[in-house]
Write a protein that holds these residues in place. Structure first.
Motif, PDB file in Angstrom:
ATOM      1  N   GLN A   1       0.812  -1.215   0.000  1.00 45.58           N
ATOM      2  CA  GLN A   1       0.000   0.000   0.000  1.00 45.58           C
ATOM      3  C   GLN A   1       0.845   1.264   0.000  1.00 45.58           C
ATOM      4  O   GLN A   1       0.388   2.324  -0.414  1.00 45.58           O
ATOM      5  CB  GLN A   1      -0.953  -0.006   1.200  1.00 45.58           C
ATOM      6  N   ILE A   2       2.074   1.153   0.462  1.00 50.66           N
ATOM      7  CA  ILE A   2       2.974   2.306   0.436  1.00 50.66           C
ATOM      8  C   ILE A   2       3.548   2.534  -0.962  1.00 50.66           C
ATOM      9  O   ILE A   2       3.545   3.652  -1.487  1.00 50.66           O
ATOM     10  CB  ILE A   2       4.115   2.128   1.460  1.00 50.66           C
ATOM     11  N   PHE A   3       4.027   1.446  -1.576  1.00 52.62           N
ATOM     12  CA  PHE A   3       4.725   1.586  -2.857  1.00 52.62           C
ATOM     13  C   PHE A   3       3.829   1.384  -4.076  1.00 52.62           C
ATOM     14  O   PHE A   3       4.111   1.918  -5.147  1.00 52.62           O
ATOM     15  CB  PHE A   3       5.909   0.606  -2.898  1.00 52.62           C
ATOM     16  N   HIS A   4       2.788   0.577  -3.929  1.00 50.98           N
ATOM     17  CA  HIS A   4       1.843   0.357  -5.036  1.00 50.98           C
ATOM     18  C   HIS A   4       0.425   0.405  -4.478  1.00 50.98           C
ATOM     19  O   HIS A   4      -0.263  -0.626  -4.408  1.00 50.98           O
ATOM     20  CB  HIS A   4       2.115  -0.985  -5.713  1.00 50.98           C
ATOM     21  N   PRO A   5      -0.020   1.589  -4.064  1.00 49.70           N
ATOM     22  CA  PRO A   5      -1.313   1.679  -3.367  1.00 49.70           C
ATOM     23  C   PRO A   5      -2.496   1.346  -4.258  1.00 49.70           C
ATOM     24  O   PRO A   5      -2.512   1.644  -5.455  1.00 49.70           O
ATOM     25  CB  PRO A   5      -1.355   3.149  -2.915  1.00 49.70           C
ATOM     26  N   ARG A   6      -3.478   0.703  -3.636  1.00 46.18           N
ATOM     27  CA  ARG A   6      -4.780   0.460  -4.251  1.00 46.18           C
ATOM     28  C   ARG A   6      -5.819   1.084  -3.324  1.00 46.18           C
ATOM     29  O   ARG A   6      -5.583   1.172  -2.120  1.00 46.18           O
ATOM     30  CB  ARG A   6      -5.073  -1.041  -4.386  1.00 46.18           C
ATOM     31  N   PRO A   7      -6.958   1.498  -3.841  1.00 46.91           N
ATOM     32  CA  PRO A   7      -8.015   2.011  -2.961  1.00 46.91           C
ATOM     33  C   PRO A   7      -8.391   0.960  -1.917  1.00 46.91           C
ATOM     34  O   PRO A   7      -8.613  -0.208  -2.265  1.00 46.91           O
ATOM     35  CB  PRO A   7      -9.174   2.295  -3.926  1.00 46.91           C
ATOM     36  N   TRP A   8      -8.448   1.355  -0.659  1.00 48.96           N
ATOM     37  CA  TRP A   8      -8.749   0.390   0.398  1.00 48.96           C
ATOM     38  C   TRP A   8     -10.099  -0.282   0.170  1.00 48.96           C
ATOM     39  O   TRP A   8     -10.277  -1.459   0.501  1.00 48.96           O
ATOM     40  CB  TRP A   8      -8.722   1.094   1.760  1.00 48.96           C
ATOM     41  N   LYS A   9     -11.028   0.460  -0.410  1.00 51.04           N
ATOM     42  CA  LYS A   9     -12.364  -0.111  -0.643  1.00 51.04           C
ATOM     43  C   LYS A   9     -12.340  -1.231  -1.677  1.00 51.04           C
ATOM     44  O   LYS A   9     -13.257  -2.054  -1.725  1.00 51.04           O
ATOM     45  CB  LYS A   9     -13.324   0.987  -1.097  1.00 51.04           C
ATOM     46  N   SER A  10     -11.283  -1.259  -2.499  1.00 54.41           N
ATOM     47  CA  SER A  10     -11.213  -2.290  -3.548  1.00 54.41           C
ATOM     48  C   SER A  10     -10.611  -3.600  -3.049  1.00 54.41           C
ATOM     49  O   SER A  10     -10.710  -4.631  -3.725  1.00 54.41           O
ATOM     50  CB  SER A  10     -10.381  -1.779  -4.724  1.00 54.41           C
ATOM     51  N   LEU A  11      -9.967  -3.577  -1.881  1.00 54.24           N
ATOM     52  CA  LEU A  11      -9.266  -4.767  -1.399  1.00 54.24           C
ATOM     53  C   LEU A  11     -10.192  -5.954  -1.147  1.00 54.24           C
ATOM     54  O   LEU A  11      -9.834  -7.096  -1.483  1.00 54.24           O
ATOM     55  CB  LEU A  11      -8.473  -4.436  -0.125  1.00 54.24           C
TER      56      LEU A  11
END
Length: 382
Positions: free
Chosen positions: A39-49
């Motif tokens: 999540q630091i280096f290749h973040p994705r929206p938390w809602k998509s996890l």
């Protein structure tokens, strides 16, 4: 009036409790750390996890954990195990029996549950008469890995591949049966050499083992119903029925299941599918050209040695749709290094014996090498 400092203290205490709990579980700790780094280096929206999680597999696993815990709490498995061993008269015969018992239980009650029955049984028998305990536990660990190959319920990787493949329960069993039978034949041949026909006296095993018949009967009926629903991809409905029923009737069963395993599974899906989506990982695995059954099989057997067979199945499923080749590969991958299957680590932990690592690998690594060759041949010819 409560101050902001007073409000912060309970929150800080809860956070420290969670951190302490996670730190005690190495697998979960690694997954949480990996998710933070991602999540630091290749973040994705938390809602998509949550969309990365195969919830059908998680729901099926949750239902099976409740039902197998109910069977375990009924006392039937330990009663049956102690009744059966009275027919044994030698160390070799006992080893063959424990191998068969561990493999049979693992086909329906998962490899972990089989270990929680058969390893304590071996420990209790060792108190009655001297046994080669370390060797027995090693063979029990190998047996649950071999036996659990047969059905979708035998282990988490099979459960995942069954749910994602869309194949029927019977179709899965028929596809994996040749590999399971071959590995079990190898086990018995190896046990014949590893254990001697030394006479045993187990007449002192007279402790009563009561069975909760109502609990056993209900669990057996619900087990069949749940498997049929899971086969029809309706595991959520089955879980609601099973979960609510036991919460109101025997709440301890629901409270005592391995909730940590479910959490680990959720994190595995999120982390491994996020890793698989990274461009450099996607390109690197793509270079392996997992378009042929043999390549997918070899990737599963080898990758399992480094990240365990459940994560290997989840990751490789992003690159190959040949579920049978992957199932063969990660099944064989459960042998070899101890990390290849979590069942190996559980067995050694349950035994409480020191100095098992070297002896375990003396048996398991050659078994992986020979089993890998046999599995590859079966994959191509059956």
């Amino acid at each position: 009036m409560p101050t902001a400092e007073h409000a912060i203290k309970p929150t800080r205490g809860l956070l420290l409790t969670i951190i302490h709990y996670v730190a005690k579980e190495p697998v979960l700790s690694v997954l949480v750390a990996a998710l933070i780094v991602l999540q630091i280096f290749h973040p994705r929206p938390w809602k998509s996890l949550p969309s990365l999680v195969d919830w059908q597999t998680v729901l099926t696993l949750a239902g099976l954990l409740i039902l197998t815990k109910a069977v375990e709490y009924s006392g039937f498995l330990m009663w049956l195990a102690h009744r059966v061993v009275h027919r044994i008269h030698s160390q070799r015969g006992l080893a063959w029996l424990l191998i068969a018992l561990a493999a049979a239980l693992s086909t329906l009650l998962t490899n972990d549950v089989a270990l929680f029955v058969v390893v304590p049984l071996a420990l209790s028998l060792n108190e009655l008469t001297p046994l080669p305990l370390k060797r027995l536990v090693i063979f029990i660990a190998i047996a649950v890995n071999a036996g659990s190959i047969l059905t979708p319920l035998g282990n988490p990787q099979n459960l995942f591949l069954w749910q994602t493949s869309g194949v029927s329960f019977g179709g899965f069993v028929l596809a994996l049966a040749p590999l399971c039978l071959a590995l079990m034949a190898m086990m018995y041949a190896l046990a014949a050499v590893a254990f001697r026909p030394i006479p045993l006296d187990l007449s002192g095993d007279t402790e009563p083992h009561p069975v909760d018949r109502p609990l056993l009967g209900v669990a057996a009926i619900l087990f069949v119903a749940f498997v049929l629903l899971a086969d029809a991809h309706r595991a959520g409905i089955g879980l609601i029925g099973v979960g609510l029923g036991f919460i109101f009737w025997r709440p301890r069963i629901v409270l005592k299941i391995d909730w940590l395993l479910l959490l680990i599974f959720v994190f595995m899906f999120i982390v491994l599918r996020s890793v698989a989506a990274l461009p450099w990982v996607h390109n690197a695995v793509g270079q392996l050209h997992l378009t042929t059954p043999l390549r997918a099989y070899a990737a599963g057997a080898v990758l399992s040695q480094f990240i365990s067979n459940v994560p290997a199945a989840i990751m490789l499923a992003e690159f190959s749709k040949d579920w049978r080749a992957l199932a063969f590969g990660v099944s064989v991958g459960g042998f070899g290094f101890a990390i290849g299957s979590l069942a190996n680590l559980i067995a050694m932990r349950l035994s409480g014996q020191r100095g098992m690592w070297m002896q375990f690998h003396l048996f398991s690594v050659p078994f992986w090498v020979v089993g890998g060759a046999v599995g590859g041949w079966l994959l191509l010819h059956f």
